[in-house]
Design a protein around this motif. Structure first.
Motif, mmCIF file in Angstrom:
data_model
loop_
_atom_site.group_PDB
_atom_site.id
_atom_site.type_symbol
_atom_site.label_atom_id
_atom_site.label_comp_id
_atom_site.label_asym_id
_atom_site.label_seq_id
_atom_site.Cartn_x
_atom_site.Cartn_y
_atom_site.Cartn_z
ATOM 1 N N ALA A 64 0.831 -1.209 0.000
ATOM 2 C CA ALA A 64 0.000 0.000 0.000
ATOM 3 C C ALA A 64 0.863 1.255 0.000
ATOM 4 N N LEU A 65 1.969 1.230 0.733
ATOM 5 C CA LEU A 65 2.871 2.378 0.764
ATOM 6 C C LEU A 65 3.505 2.624 -0.600
ATOM 7 N N SER A 66 3.965 1.576 -1.233
ATOM 8 C CA SER A 66 4.652 1.724 -2.515
ATOM 9 C C SER A 66 3.708 2.191 -3.630
ATOM 10 N N ALA A 67 2.418 1.877 -3.489
ATOM 11 C CA ALA A 67 1.447 2.250 -4.517
ATOM 12 C C ALA A 67 0.859 3.642 -4.301
ATOM 13 N N ALA A 68 1.143 4.255 -3.135
ATOM 14 C CA ALA A 68 0.525 5.533 -2.783
ATOM 15 C C ALA A 68 1.403 6.711 -3.183
ATOM 16 N N ASP A 69 0.770 7.873 -3.399
ATOM 17 C CA ASP A 69 1.543 9.092 -3.609
ATOM 18 C C ASP A 69 2.024 9.606 -2.253
ATOM 19 N N ARG A 70 2.789 10.688 -2.249
ATOM 20 C CA ARG A 70 3.411 11.152 -1.012
ATOM 21 C C ARG A 70 2.379 11.513 0.058
ATOM 22 N N ALA A 71 1.323 12.221 -0.322
ATOM 23 C CA ALA A 71 0.306 12.635 0.651
ATOM 24 C C ALA A 71 -0.407 11.426 1.235
ATOM 25 N N SER A 72 -0.760 10.479 0.378
ATOM 26 C CA SER A 72 -1.448 9.275 0.849
ATOM 27 C C SER A 72 -0.529 8.415 1.705
ATOM 28 N N ARG A 73 0.758 8.399 1.350
ATOM 29 C CA ARG A 73 1.717 7.607 2.116
ATOM 30 C C ARG A 73 1.813 8.116 3.554
ATOM 31 N N THR A 74 1.780 9.436 3.713
ATOM 32 C CA THR A 74 1.819 10.023 5.058
ATOM 33 C C THR A 74 0.592 9.622 5.865
ATOM 34 N N LYS A 75 -0.576 9.616 5.223
ATOM 35 C CA LYS A 75 -1.808 9.214 5.893
ATOM 36 C C LYS A 75 -1.769 7.738 6.288
ATOM 37 N N ILE A 76 -1.241 6.911 5.390
ATOM 38 C CA ILE A 76 -1.150 5.480 5.672
ATOM 39 C C ILE A 76 -0.249 5.227 6.875
ATOM 40 N N GLN A 77 0.875 5.911 6.929
ATOM 41 C CA GLN A 77 1.805 5.739 8.040
ATOM 42 C C GLN A 77 1.201 6.219 9.348
ATOM 43 N N ALA A 78 0.482 7.339 9.302
ATOM 44 C CA ALA A 78 -0.157 7.867 10.514
ATOM 45 C C ALA A 78 -1.260 6.931 11.007
ATOM 46 N N SER A 79 -2.048 6.413 10.067
ATOM 47 C CA SER A 79 -3.135 5.527 10.472
ATOM 48 C C SER A 79 -2.604 4.179 10.947
ATOM 49 N N GLN A 80 -1.432 3.763 10.439
ATOM 50 C CA GLN A 80 -0.827 2.522 10.927
ATOM 51 C C GLN A 80 -0.411 2.673 12.394
ATOM 52 N N LYS A 81 0.093 3.846 12.741
ATOM 53 C CA LYS A 81 0.453 4.113 14.127
ATOM 54 C C LYS A 81 -0.788 4.048 15.012
ATOM 55 N N GLN A 82 -1.905 4.629 14.512
ATOM 56 C CA GLN A 82 -3.165 4.563 15.239
ATOM 57 C C GLN A 82 -3.600 3.112 15.426
ATOM 58 N N TRP A 83 -3.468 2.346 14.373
ATOM 59 C CA TRP A 83 -3.909 0.954 14.432
ATOM 60 C C TRP A 83 -3.085 0.144 15.430
ATOM 61 N N LEU A 84 -1.788 0.351 15.454
ATOM 62 C CA LEU A 84 -0.926 -0.369 16.391
ATOM 63 C C LEU A 84 -1.267 -0.022 17.836
ATOM 64 N N GLN A 85 -1.601 1.232 18.095
ATOM 65 C CA GLN A 85 -2.027 1.625 19.435
ATOM 66 C C GLN A 85 -3.336 0.940 19.800
ATOM 67 N N ALA A 86 -4.267 0.923 18.849
ATOM 68 C CA ALA A 86 -5.573 0.307 19.105
ATOM 69 C C ALA A 86 -5.446 -1.191 19.333
ATOM 70 N N ARG A 87 -4.504 -1.823 18.653
ATOM 71 C CA ARG A 87 -4.338 -3.270 18.772
ATOM 72 C C ARG A 87 -4.096 -3.688 20.217
ATOM 73 N N SER A 88 -3.333 -2.896 20.939
ATOM 74 C CA SER A 88 -3.057 -3.205 22.341
ATOM 75 C C SER A 88 -4.080 -2.566 23.273
ATOM 76 N N GLY A 89 -4.409 -1.297 23.017
ATOM 77 C CA GLY A 89 -5.252 -0.555 23.954
ATOM 78 C C GLY A 89 -6.697 -0.982 23.971
ATOM 79 N N ILE A 90 -7.203 -1.538 22.869
ATOM 80 C CA ILE A 90 -8.610 -1.940 22.805
ATOM 81 C C ILE A 90 -8.781 -3.422 23.127
ATOM 82 N N CYS A 91 -7.886 -4.256 22.665
ATOM 83 C CA CYS A 91 -8.055 -5.704 22.828
ATOM 84 C C CYS A 91 -7.333 -6.275 24.053
#
Length: 262
Positions: A64-91
């Protein structure tokens, strides 16, 4: 039956060729299960479905990162950080929460993790990164002791240990200093949501958003100007709350307020 030496050697040779196939048939996650593991990693290593999902996500994310443009890549990386936090904090309950709550942070941590993994993989494959719920960490005393961390999206709120609250936006509220609480009064964006079909669900603390006989009906959210603080006011009753100081000072429908940060 007595085995001849030749047959025994043949049997052993066949068995040895099958062993690697059997060992490889079980899917391995993206990390080494022989290393020292945290709680989430331990669950993944012990669950073949989770191991498969973890491996799939590990393959999907860089694609997904390699297929995205620069703006989308930044969003993907930010949302991945959110997801990793949720993985531990919610479950999985954080270490600092041990002994604080009466029940596990999730009744079925494996299923909780499976759902989060499936959600993330689907988003990355279909470019729906902006739709991923925002992970908010409990900050106020009421949030820390009652709701725990939450995932918040436009259509649902996931509270630790409880089923999602499905919500629909009613309207944006005027930014008036009505609550007498800085989290609401200085907010950049105030929104009123209706809770759809909610029940009085017991949370990880053993408490409720309202009480055991009263279901939440409306939620007002307040997001700070820097989008790093979230305040939530929960209301009961059939009628939507009026965002005026005179109403809020006298209403009996305000169940409580909760503060979060990210």
């Amino acid at each position: 039956m007595k085995l001849t030496p030749g047959f025994s050697l043949l049997f052993i040779a066949v068995a040895m060729t099958l062993l690697p196939l059997t060992a490889q048939s079980a899917e391995s996650p993206s990390f080494d299960c022989k290393k020292k593991l945290n709680k989430v990693e331990g669950l993944i290593c012990s669950d073949p479905t989770l191991a498969q999902l973890d491996k799939t996500l590990a393959d999907t994310y860089p694609q997904a990162l390699s297929a995205a443009d620069r703006a989308s890549r930044t969003k993907i990386q930010a949302s991945q950080k959110q997801w990793l936090q949720a993985r531990s904090g919610i479950c999985i309950a954080p270490q600092s929460w041990q002994g604080l709550f009466k029940q596990p942070i999730s009744e079925n941590p494996q299923r909780c993790l499976q759902d989060l993994y499936s959600l993330r993989i689907d988003e990355l494959k279909h470019g729906k990164v902006d739709d991923f719920p925002v992970y908010w960490q409990a900050q106020s005393k009421t949030a820390y002791s009652i709701t725990g961390d939450i995932l918040f999206a436009d259509a649902s709120i996931l509270l630790a240990g409880a089923k999602p609250l499905h919500v629909s936006l009613v309207k944006q509220l005027d930014q008036t200093r009505a609550m007498g609480d800085d989290g609401f009064d200085s907010a950049d964006k105030l929104s009123l949501y209706k809770v759809e079909g909610a029940k009085a669900t017991q949370l990880i603390s053993g408490n409720y958003l309202c009480d055991e006989k009263t279901k939440p009906s409306f939620i007002v959210t307040a997001v700070s100007q820097d989008a790093k603080q979230l305040s939530i006011a929960v209301f009961s009753g059939a009628e939507a709350p009026v965002w005026k100081k005179s109403y809020l000072e006298n209403t009996l429908t305000l169940c409580g307020t909760y503060g979060y940060s990210r």
